[in-house]
Every structure is written in structure tokens, then in C-alpha cells.
Write an enzyme that holds these catalytic residues in place. Structure first.
Site, PDB file in Angstrom:
ATOM      1  N   HIS A 104     -46.787 -99.895  25.288  1.00 46.05           N
ATOM      2  CA  HIS A 104     -47.298-101.097  25.959  1.00 46.05           C
ATOM      3  C   HIS A 104     -47.316-100.927  27.475  1.00 46.05           C
ATOM      4  O   HIS A 104     -47.438-101.909  28.207  1.00 46.05           O
ATOM      5  CB  HIS A 104     -46.426-102.307  25.634  1.00 46.05           C
TER       6      HIS A 104
ATOM      7  N   HIS B  99     -49.697-104.156  18.761  1.00 43.33           N
ATOM      8  CA  HIS B  99     -49.182-102.989  18.053  1.00 43.33           C
ATOM      9  C   HIS B  99     -50.237-102.400  17.140  1.00 43.33           C
ATOM     10  O   HIS B  99     -49.912-101.739  16.153  1.00 43.33           O
ATOM     11  CB  HIS B  99     -47.957-103.354  17.212  1.00 43.33           C
TER      12      HIS B  99
END
Ligand SMILES: Nc1ncnc2c1ncn2[C@@H]1O[C@H](COP(=O)(O)OP(=O)(O)O)[C@@H](O)[C@H]1O
Ligand SMILES: Nc1ncnc2c1ncn2[C@@H]1O[C@H](COP(=O)(O)OP(=O)(O)O)[C@@H](O)[C@H]1O
Ligand SMILES: [Mg+2]
Ligand SMILES: [Mg+2]
Ligand SMILES: [Mg+2]
Ligand SMILES: [Mg+2]
Lengths: 327, 210, 327, 210
Positions: free
Chosen positions: C56, C215
Site C-alpha cells: 500500500h 488488497h
């Protein structure tokens, strides 16, 4: 083609509107002809103007602000802007100390900026950036491209201009930074020009393009995918072969993502490149890692090295306040 | 020639460019950056909008206006080159109310010279000049010989076609394809294709009995 | 799978090394267990620790520094970090004023941080961020995810902690910012987890996933591709439906790219979202546009809105000096 | 049971997990984030390295060590859950040099309870508990009934299999698949698959005449 777009034709205008609305204190935009300038002008300094095709964001509009550019002229995606844009930008930001154009070396950018320079009635000069060592240099050809090293030129000349240097000094520094800077890139995927609607080139799942530019144009050669360390070796061999730095030399290392490569991988490249530079007895004392000179959503990255001395180090470290670069 | 011919030529070129979209577009994707078709189309569109404004002007002024308009419209490498071409043509025809064929050919040659000096390029560099230079030479020769219009048009179109195809085997030393080295071989230069399409379209409008 | 990688297993370590080498004055890293902390600690303040799976970036390690986090605990790609990492980070940065964990609401992150909190012997509290309105909230389920709004919580609580606030005050502010924040995203492509080596989901050339997380997990529904304005309407309808702001309310608008979408499109989204918010009588007075909470190379973006008041505005504007956010 | 059985079980589970890579992996890509297989494999690898260290310990301590090691190795949602399971088993078997089947079953049940409370989850939420809870109940019943080992193992493996398959038709209320709502229906829960594979592998090592 899946992009965030309403009409392809209005894309640039909508994006520039969004940029300005996100940075209302910092930037203003004019359309017809199009340019982005600092919200607060006025300082008695040489005006720095850059520009080029869009699709490389944050380059150049993201580098307009204190310590860097005074204005940027964005063309259509991958298409050099037109001379009327440069003239309008110059009229808006020239304070009487002259205008320095910072231009990436492409046939189109060179000609459009040159026509603007010819038409401009106030003092001006041009720095042509040609840092891409994937292309051989020659006076008989268009020569090397300007790629991610342009940021380094804009940052350092921007700092010098902010200090009140003359047009001649800024021009000389720009040429000096350009000569001290070399870059080379590799791509994993193509990008899709919105108006074209499909990828500029096809590439297999295990192939990479070595020596690519920043317009989705194919590179110098296609190779099989290889480990990051090997890619770094290929790029740095070419870069160091060009710059020929002496042992112990201090360097700026800029890892630039083309748009579609995660930051994690860019940092991994930075680690690999730093290790290699240190192994060569060099000193990478400054770093910049991120997506700064992009090629739309292309996956891939370039390495840029600038040889530093005390002056360039101080100019790099000098404060900068733009949308994309700030310290 | 009259300005009305320019307007008809603009219309014909626009239609021909659109008809050749996929080929022009894919050539610039192969050895360029994929925008050449869009650049040229943008130029054509703006000229279509300019028709009313240039209609009352003498040909020289019309060309000058076309050149200036294209200069602030096309961008890229082709923009300044094509604009310089028209601006130089306009200058060459200044003050001539109805240029004859020899005058037109001289203006065309002046336009091509302007491209050469703006682009610092010449024959054999895999650019639009590889079509424009031979076409210009032939045009001057045929105009001076007083060749009949249909024959002149046919020969010019053929010359453009032949030279456009010949760019396929060249490596580029100017423009974006120069970055590719040997990899540019085997692909026609997009700017040459555009010029060939435009020349053929203009010739077609003239060949028809007026 | 084409990525810049040497060995998949050493990727995280190499990337963190690169991060630290690029920011040597700012950051330090420890391995075994892994955490990233400010180079200069020492200030007598509540310690803010966040963390989560990697992939991320720049979240969270890129937000470690003055005015934001004290430490970040990166897990493997998309895998929550383990409690020993949080304990080691806490030992390194706790100054005796207590530790505040800022945790994105996922089963894994929640449990790992909770176990750390249970084992930690010093005072601590946890803010669970759950800003993703694509998921329905419920006490019987895992509930809403934490996505790009986490940055806003970390920034504002970071500013408050820097001012010397107590643990309880920091915790209360974090909960308050979280409650004032809502996000929703849309994806055009999947991402590829390096260890898996292939895209997490397949998606057609004209399909988009609405309500995705960060994700590469599929979203709430698949739809046909649509114009940017329509996407913005879909996302803002859900966000405003959740936040129910009064007319005239001041807002922070954060356009977050997931990694593979060009900045140009993100600015276009910002323009579209700003227009829509203003049309609703709202006042987007602060903006942040860029790739901040990414999902590897996924193409797509999310919108985040935070309702502001004078306190939150001042905390947002307070100085911050991290690798990825600086003003 | 002896610690040697734990070591054999670790080896069997590692082999079975690797053999089921593609299924486990694709399940977590379908309704999760694609890391479950890697997480579990990482756990297995670290346990393989731990064999020497746990060999001299009594089973309770061995389970405790396994739990603590997994806690700092796996991460994700499955990490704390699986670790809690082993830590609780270890506690339940503390001080017992060679636990019998009833003690083992009680420890297993304590492990499952630990997962329930750590994950705040129960039956029917489309998680690994949908395999573990029924298997634990059956294990306790069969152990108390003194069922012969081969039968016990066969029945447990069948129970795990059946309940693993049953997660396919559920919507999830816990874990990452809960974000998907109805879209999770039709996919087996990856954690349940892992538990089924592990249980079947352990049962296989026990069924064979020791
Ligand atoms: N220096 C030059 N002289 C003449 N023609 C050139 C030169 N550079 C480029 N061209 C022509 O321009 C064409 C490309 O135009 P275009 O795609 O519109 O611009 P760009 O290359 O900047 O994207 C080439 O195919 C070539 O024919
Ligand atoms: N609250 C919970 N209680 C029990 N099991 C859970 C819970 N949350 C998730 N799980 C299990 O964890 C599995 C996912 O593990 P893993 O992929 O390793 O972690 P993550 O979901 O964090 O990526 C799910 O398939 C499910 O069986
Ligand atoms: Mg171009
Ligand atoms: Mg082009
Ligand atoms: Mg995970
Ligand atoms: Mg998972």
C-alpha cells in the site's frame, strides 16, 4: 481502454482544472492558450518556463512554484505545446529579467519552443535537456531525449533563479546540470494514449523494453525479463559509462517510476542502485524516489544520476514549494 | 488558382486523412508515440472551421492564416513544420491575386524549404521531407513544362506514393523514430504517409474537370 | 509476472532498505522484527504506531516523521504484521506518554494489533479506522474496512500528538476523525501479489469493480465501464449518504490512486468530485490528490471525504515532514 | 501422544499444504487477497526449522512454542488464530508428559475456543471455524467413546471434508470474504480448506500402524 475520462477531447482541460482546484493557493491556469503559472508571481527574478506534451504528470505543471518553475505549458497527451502557449506564459510571468525556457530535446518540443523564442520580444534563452543515454548523441540527428533528468535541471536552475541570478547565469547552470546528468529507463508494459484508445506497443508477458523513453515509444531493444539487480546493472553501466564519475564523487540518485510500477519496487530499485554505486566507490548522497516523469500508466522505471559539487548540492537542497516537490 | 481551390483542398484532405486513420495511427504507434493521426486530424478540423474566414482572402493571405492557425493548433513535431510550410507559401504568394501554376510550384518549394530549415532535416532522414522534396521538384519541373493538369496530378500522386513507400527501408536520423535506431527499419514514416494522403487528395480534386 | 524483484522472499526487506537509504535523515529501519521509525525520536509525546500489510506504499512507512507517525510495522504484501513487530516498535518509540495504535479494520490487523496491545505493558489505546462505505457496517460482522481515510486519521492525530496531547485525547480525536471520514473506490484492473505471481482477479476490458478495497479483493459489484462523472456520482452518493453533511459544510477531499492510474486522471477525478460537492452546497476547502494508499499496481482510485471543523482544519494544516507527505 | 507425533504431524501437514497449493491459493484469490497459501506455507517452513528445538520438550511446551513461533511468523488473519489455537493447546496440556486421547481432544477443544474468542466468530460465518468446531466436537465424542484410532481418524477427516465443502454455500460475516456480500457464495473458504488439508494429513500419519 479503461480510464477516468468523460470526453477524450476535454480530458486535459478537466485534469488541469482539477490540479488548480487542488492547489488554489499555489497555482493558476489559463486556457486558450493553455498554461499553468504560480498564483503569486511578482518576485524580481528570471522567469523559468517549461512545458511539453501531457501524460508525464507531475512533470511539468507539478513543478511550478517557489524554487522551481514560474510557468508550464502543457500540450495534448504526448504532443508538444504550441508557441502561442509559451508566448502567453512568458507575458504572464516575465518580470523584465528575461525568460529561460527549459525544453526536453525532442524534434517537436525543440521547434515549438524555438518558434516561441523567435517571436518573443524580451530577452530569453533555452536549456535543452538531453539526459537519456539510451540514445546515442550526434549533431547529425535529433540526438538524445530529455527524460527524468529534466526535473533535476528544473529544480537546480529554479533554486538559482530564486536567488536572483541573471538569465545568462541560469542558462549556464542549466547546461551544466544537463551535462552532469544521465538517465536510462526500462518498461514492462506500454501505455495507452487516450485519443488512440489502445496500447502503443505490444509486449509479451516475459519481455521488457530496454532504453525506453517517456512516450510509450519502443526502446532500443527488447530483452527477456531479468532480476532487478541485472536491470540496474544494465542501466547504470550505460549511465556511468556516459558520466565517467571519479571515485568518491558525490551523486544524486533519482529513481523515477513511469506510472504503473508500485513505490515498493521503486524503493527496491533504489536499494539495488545505491549498492551498485557504492560498490563503484561513488557516494549517492541525495535521493529522489517516486513517479515524477511518467508515461501515463506505463509500468517501468528509469534511473537518473547527477554528478554533484557543492554548488549543485546546495541548489538541490534549497527550499522548493510546488504541487509535487516540496521541502 | 483561387482561394476556393484551397477550401476544396482542405475538405478533400480532411476526408482523406479520416479515411486513412488506422494506417496513419498505427504507423506512429509503431515507431513514434501514437499521436500523429490525432495531431493531423485536429489540424484538419480547425481548418474546416476556418473556411468562412479565409474565403474572401487572396490565396497568399489564406495560406498565411492557415499556417498561423495550424501553428497554435497542431503541436508536436508536425505542427511547426506544417505551419512553416503554409506560412512560407503565403509569403511566396503575397500580392498575387490568382497565382499561376509556376507561381504555385515556387510557393510549394518555398514551403518545403521552410520545413527543411525549421526541422534541420533533408532527404533520406525518414521524415515527411522524403515525400515533399521529390514532389516539390517534380511539381516545379512539370509546371515549367506546362504539363496538362490531369497528367501533372497523376504524376505527383505517384511520386508521393513511391517516396512514401521508400521511407520504409530507412533508419531515421530526425524525429522520434531516430531514437529507435535499426528498429525503425521496416516501418513507413507516419509524416510521409500523411503528406502522401494529402497530396493524393488534392490531386484528385484538381484532376476532375473544373 | 513482470516486477522489479530479485527474490520474492527478500522483496520487502530490499524495499525497506531502499526507503531508508532514500531518507537517511528521516527514517531508520529494524529487521527481525521489522519496523520503521523516526530517525530522531525523543520528543515527550504520545507515540503513534500504525502498520499493516505491505503493498500500500507510501502507507504507512511513508507517513513516519514529525507531525505524523512515530513508527510503522510493515507486514508481508497484503498480510498483517505480527505482534512482535508492534511490541518492538513500541519499545523503540514509547516515551512514557503511552502508545496509540492506528489500525485499519481487517480481521487480521485487528487481531495482531490487539494481541500486541494485550502483551504491551505500558499504557496504550487503539483507533480502528473503518472508512470504506462500500461495505455495510454491523457489529455482527468484521464490519467496514479501513482504506484511504487512514491517512487522514494519521495526519490529524499526528498533529495533535505533536502538540503534546494525552493518549486519551489522541484516541478520542482518532475516533472522531474516523467517524467524520468516508471513502469508496473503484478498480479497472487487478493487482498481482508478488508471491502469487498472477492477478488476484480477472476482469474484462470493459468492466470495472465498484466498491473495491486495497488488497486486490473483488469489490461489491461489477459494472460496465462508465464516464468519470458517473463513477464520481456513484462513489459520492455512497459517501455523502453515509456522512450526511449539512449544507455549507467544509470538507477535505482526498482523491487516492491505487497505483496504476496516471496522476492526470486523478486530477480529473478531483475536478469532477469538487464540482459535484459544490453543486450539493458543500465546501471542499482542502484537497489531497495522489497515490497514497495503493494496492500495488492496481488501476483505479478512491474518493475520501472528511467533514472538517476548525480543529480538524488546523490539524490538517499543521506542519508534517514525512517521506510521502510534507508541508 | 508424544512430541515425536507432533513433529511427524508438522512434516505431514507441510507436505499436504504444498501439495494443495493451487487450490488453497486460488480460493483466497477468489474471495480474499491471495496471500493465504503463502502465509500458511511460511508457517509450515518455520515449524520445520523448529523441529530440533521442540523435540526434547513435552507436548504442552512444544505446542506453546509452536504457537509463539507462528504468532511472529504468519501474520494476516490466520496467524493470530492458528497461533492462539496452539498456545491454548499448550496451556491445556501443561504438565502432562504423555497426554492420552481424551486429554488431547480437550486440548483441541481449548484451541478451538481460543480461535473463537480471538476471532469473535462462531459456526456459520464462513471461516476455518466451520471445519474446526464440528471436528473438535466429533473428536471429543470419539475419544470419550474410546473409538479405535483408524476409525477415529477416518471419521474426523470425513467430517472436516464435509464441513469444508459446506462453506461454499455460505455468505461470510467474518474475515475478508465478508466484504464481498453475496459474491462470496459459491466459493469455499480458504482457511477451511487449509484446516481440512491439515486435519486429513495428521489423520493419515496416525492411521498407519505406528
Ligand atoms: N526534424 C524533422 N524534419 C521533418 N519532419 C520531421 C522532423 N521531425 C519529425 N518529423 C515528421 O513528423 C512526424 C511526426 O509527427 P507527430 O507524430 O505529429 O509529432 P511527434 O513526433 O512530436 O509526436 C514524423 O513522422 C516525421 O515525418
Ligand atoms: N474472525 C475470524 N475467525 C475465524 N477465522 C477467520 C476470521 N477471519 C478470517 N478467518 C480465516 O482466515 C482465513 C484467511 O486467512 P489469510 O488469508 O491468511 O488472512 P487475511 O484474510 O488477513 O489475508 C479465512 O479464510 C478464514 O478461514
Ligand atoms: Mg507526439
Ligand atoms: Mg507522434
Ligand atoms: Mg492478507
Ligand atoms: Mg488472505
Amino acid at each position: 481502454m479503461k480510464k477516468f475520462v468523460n470526453e477524450v477531447d476535454s480530458m486535459l482541460r478537466e485534469a488541469l482544472s482539477g490540479l488548480i482546484e487542488a492547489h488554489p493557493q499555489l497555482l493558476r491556469v489559463e486556457f486558450e492558450p493553455t498554461f499553468v503559472a504560480r498564483r503569486e508571481g511578482g518576485a524580481n527574478k528570471v522567469a523559468l518556463i517549461s512545458g511539453g506534451g501531457s501524460g508525464h504528470e507531475p512533470l511539468h505543471a507539478g513543478f511550478v512554484g517557489r524554487g522551481m518553475l514560474d510557468a508550464a505549458c502543457p500540450g495534448q497527451v504526448f504532443t508538444s505545446p504550441t508557441p502561442d502557449q509559451m508566448l502567453a506564459a512568458a507575458a504572464a510571468v516575465d518580470t523584465g529579467r528575461g525568460v529561460l525556457f527549459i525544453v526536453k530535446n525532442y524534434a517537436g518540443d525543440g521547434m515549438n519552443f524555438q518558434m516561441a523564442a523567435e517571436m518573443l520580444e524580451t530577452g530569453n534563452a533555452t536549456v535543452l535537456v538531453n539526459d537519456d543515454v539510451a540514445v546515442e548523441n550526434s549533431t547529425h540527428t535529433t540526438g538524445r531525449r530529455g527524460v527524468a533528468g529534466t526535473l533535476v535541471v528544473e529544480k537546480m536552475v529554479g533554486a538559482l533563479a530564486e536567488q536572483g541570478a541573471t538569465l545568462a547565469e541560469c542558462k549556464a547552470l542549466g547546461d551544466r546540470v544537463n551535462a552532469a546528468t544521465a538517465s536510462m529507463g526500462v518498461a514492462f508494459t506500454s501505455c495507452t494514449v487516450p485519443a488512440a484508445g489502445r496500447p502503443t506497443f505490444d509486449i509479451g508477458p516475459d519481455e521488457i523494453e530496454i532504453g525506453v523513453g517517456i512516450h510509450g515509444e519502443p526502446g532500443r531493444r527488447r530483452a527477456a525479463h531479468m532480476p532487478a539487480d541485472e536491470i540496474v546493472r544494465t542501466l547504470l553501466d550505460a549511465i556511468l559509462g556516459d558520466l565517467k564519475p571519479q571515485a568518491g564523487r558525490q551523486l544524486l540518485l533519482h529513481v523515477n517510476g513511469f506510472g504503473g510500477t508500485p513505490l515498493m519496487e521503486l524503493y527496491l530499485l533504489h536499494h539495488a542502485a545505491g549498492r551498485r554505486l557504492k560498490a563503484e566507490g561513488l557516494a549517492p548522497v541525495r535521493s529522489l524516489v517516486g513517479n515524477y516523469t511518467t508515461s501515463l500508466e506505463m509500468a517501468g522505471a528509469s534511473l537518473t544520476v547527477t554528478l554533484l559539487d557543492d554548488e549543485l548540492l546546495a541548489l538541490w537542497d534549497a527550499p522548493v514549494h510546488t504541487a509535487a516537490l516540496r521541502w | 488558382m483561387k482561394t476556393q481551390h484551397i477550401i476544396e483542398a482542405v475538405e478533400a484532405v480532411q476526408a482523406a486523412i479520416l479515411a486513412n486513420e488506422s494506417q496513419i495511427e498505427s504507423l506512429d504507434r509503431a515507431i513514434g508515440d501514437g499521436d500523429h493521426f490525432i495531431n493531423v486530424r485536429r489540424g484538419c478540423e480547425v481548418l474546416m472551421g476556418l473556411r468562412g474566414e479565409i474565403a474572401p482572402l487572396p490565396p497568399g493571405e489564406a495560406f498565411g492564416k492557415i499556417g498561423m492557425k495550424l501553428l497554435s493548433t497542431i503541436g508536436g513535431a508536425s505542427g511547426p513544420l506544417i505551419s512553416s510550410f503554409f506560412i512560407a507559401m503565403g509569403k511566396s504568394l503575397a500580392g498575387i491575386a490568382e497565382p499561376d501554376r509556376v507561381q504555385f510550384a515556387a510557393a510549394f518549394a518555398a514551403g518545403v524549404e521552410a520545413i527543411k530549415s525549421r526541422g534541420k532535416a533533408d532527404l533520406g532522414e525518414k521524415t515527411m521531407l522524403d515525400v515533399l522534396i521529390p514532389v516539390s521538384r517534380l511539381l516545379q519541373r512539370l509546371a515549367e513544362q506546362g504539363a496538362p493538369l490531369p497528367a501533372l496530378c497523376g504524376q505527383l500522386a505517384a511520386e508521393a506514393h513511391r517516396n512514401m513507400l521508400a521511407t520504409r527501408d530507412m533508419t531515421a536520423t530526425k524525429g522520434r523514430a531516430s531514437f529507435l535506431g535499426e528498429r525503425a527499419i521496416g516501418h513507413i514514416d507516419p509524416g510521409s504517409k500523411t503528406c502522401e494522403v494529402a497530396i493524393a487528395a488534392v490531386c484528385d480534386t484538381l484532376k476532375e474537370p473544373a
